[in-house]
Design an enzyme around this catalytic site. Sequence first.
Site, PDB file in Angstrom:
ATOM      1  N   SER A  14      46.377  85.908  33.540  1.00  0.00           N
ATOM      2  CA  SER A  14      47.320  86.239  32.473  1.00  0.00           C
ATOM      3  C   SER A  14      48.761  85.897  32.847  1.00  0.00           C
ATOM      4  CB  SER A  14      47.221  87.728  32.126  1.00  0.00           C
ATOM      5  OG  SER A  14      48.175  88.058  31.128  1.00  0.00           O
ATOM      6  N   LEU A  15      49.460  85.242  31.925  1.00  0.00           N
ATOM      7  CA  LEU A  15      50.878  84.959  32.080  1.00  0.00           C
ATOM      8  C   LEU A  15      51.754  86.018  31.414  1.00  0.00           C
ATOM      9  CD1 LEU A  15      51.303  81.098  31.548  1.00  0.00           C
ATOM     10  CD2 LEU A  15      51.541  82.398  33.667  1.00  0.00           C
ATOM     11  N   SER A  16      51.141  87.022  30.818  1.00  0.00           N
ATOM     12  CA  SER A  16      51.937  88.048  30.139  1.00  0.00           C
ATOM     13  C   SER A  16      52.939  88.718  31.076  1.00  0.00           C
ATOM     14  CB  SER A  16      51.012  89.080  29.499  1.00  0.00           C
ATOM     15  OG  SER A  16      50.309  88.520  28.416  1.00  0.00           O
ATOM     16  N   THR A  60      43.932  92.002  26.032  1.00  0.00           N
ATOM     17  CA  THR A  60      43.221  90.748  25.878  1.00  0.00           C
ATOM     18  C   THR A  60      41.724  91.054  25.901  1.00  0.00           C
ATOM     19  OG1 THR A  60      43.032  88.494  26.736  1.00  0.00           O
ATOM     20  CG2 THR A  60      43.284  90.252  28.364  1.00  0.00           C
ATOM     21  N   LYS A  64      40.282  94.127  22.527  1.00  0.00           N
ATOM     22  CA  LYS A  64      41.032  94.152  21.270  1.00  0.00           C
ATOM     23  C   LYS A  64      40.313  94.921  20.164  1.00  0.00           C
ATOM     24  CE  LYS A  64      43.380  89.737  22.145  1.00  0.00           C
ATOM     25  NZ  LYS A  64      43.656  88.378  21.611  1.00  0.00           N
ATOM     26  N   GLY A 123      34.480  78.970  17.541  1.00  0.00           N
ATOM     27  CA  GLY A 123      34.377  80.335  18.030  1.00  0.00           C
ATOM     28  C   GLY A 123      34.509  81.335  16.897  1.00  0.00           C
ATOM     29  N   GLY A 125      35.199  85.036  17.686  1.00  0.00           N
ATOM     30  CA  GLY A 125      35.626  86.319  18.222  1.00  0.00           C
ATOM     31  C   GLY A 125      36.924  86.825  17.629  1.00  0.00           C
ATOM     32  N   GLY A 229      48.378  76.833  23.543  1.00  0.00           N
ATOM     33  CA  GLY A 229      48.123  78.237  23.805  1.00  0.00           C
ATOM     34  C   GLY A 229      49.358  78.963  24.279  1.00  0.00           C
TER      35      GLY A 229
END
Length: 270
Positions: A14-16, A60, A64, A123, A125, A229
């Site tokens: 994660s880059l959060s 994430t 969710k 996808g 999801g 992204g």
Amino acid sequence: MRHCGVLGDPIEHSLSPVLHRAGYAALGLDWSYDAHRVSSGGLREFLAGLDGSWRGLSLTMPLKREAMALVDEASELAELGGAANTLLLGEGVVRGDNTDIPGAEAALRERYAGPVGHAAILGGGATAASTLLALARQGCRSFVLHVRDAARAAETLAAAERFGGLEVSIAPLDVAPEGDLLVSTIPATAQTPDLVAGCARVPVLFEVLYDPWPTPLAASAGDRVLVRGLDLLVHQAALQFEQFTELPAPLLEMRQAGEAALRERLDEGT
């Protein structure tokens, strides 16, 4: 000190934390933001262990949708998407929101100003649901969900039905997508050469992944419009930042920090 963080499993990529910490530094805030590995079924226990210094959480996969049963209040967007990627904490109340939807809208319009009448989504999801709703809010009315297992798209179909007025159908993942725009929410490992070749005719590509980067689909974009992204991550994170801190997000500094971190990862991988 106020505390925030991102939860999920896996979470190491994660880059959060990079983005939110850059925002705190730019505004001189003495706040912390860390990544915490929380697997499916573990969110309730994690929330129960927090004290009053905690202000917000980013969620994430796979949390969710799980979060929706645990919040005291949910925003209209969280209810619409059936998922919350943002938890705002305070005064004993947990409020759920979905910044993925407006974040995807902002990411798209930053790169592409044209109309989208028909979209294909790889996808089914929670992220597929959010991007579908983002496109619907921008006027798109026709969608095809390309999935391996139609049953796994049930909640995304339910989100589309809640929005209303949309035509949504299901197709196998190995059927070549058509339309004005292609959204990919599938892992890079699922982006086989045959799948990538089958996507070549769609003029606008929205790749929601940012790690690994570039994905096979992103690498094949050529001169097509590519929504990254990282674009999505930055915009949804900026909206979270503003909810957590009640201050305008320093979008430029957050984006620059994310781009630098991705370059460093790419250099380490070469």
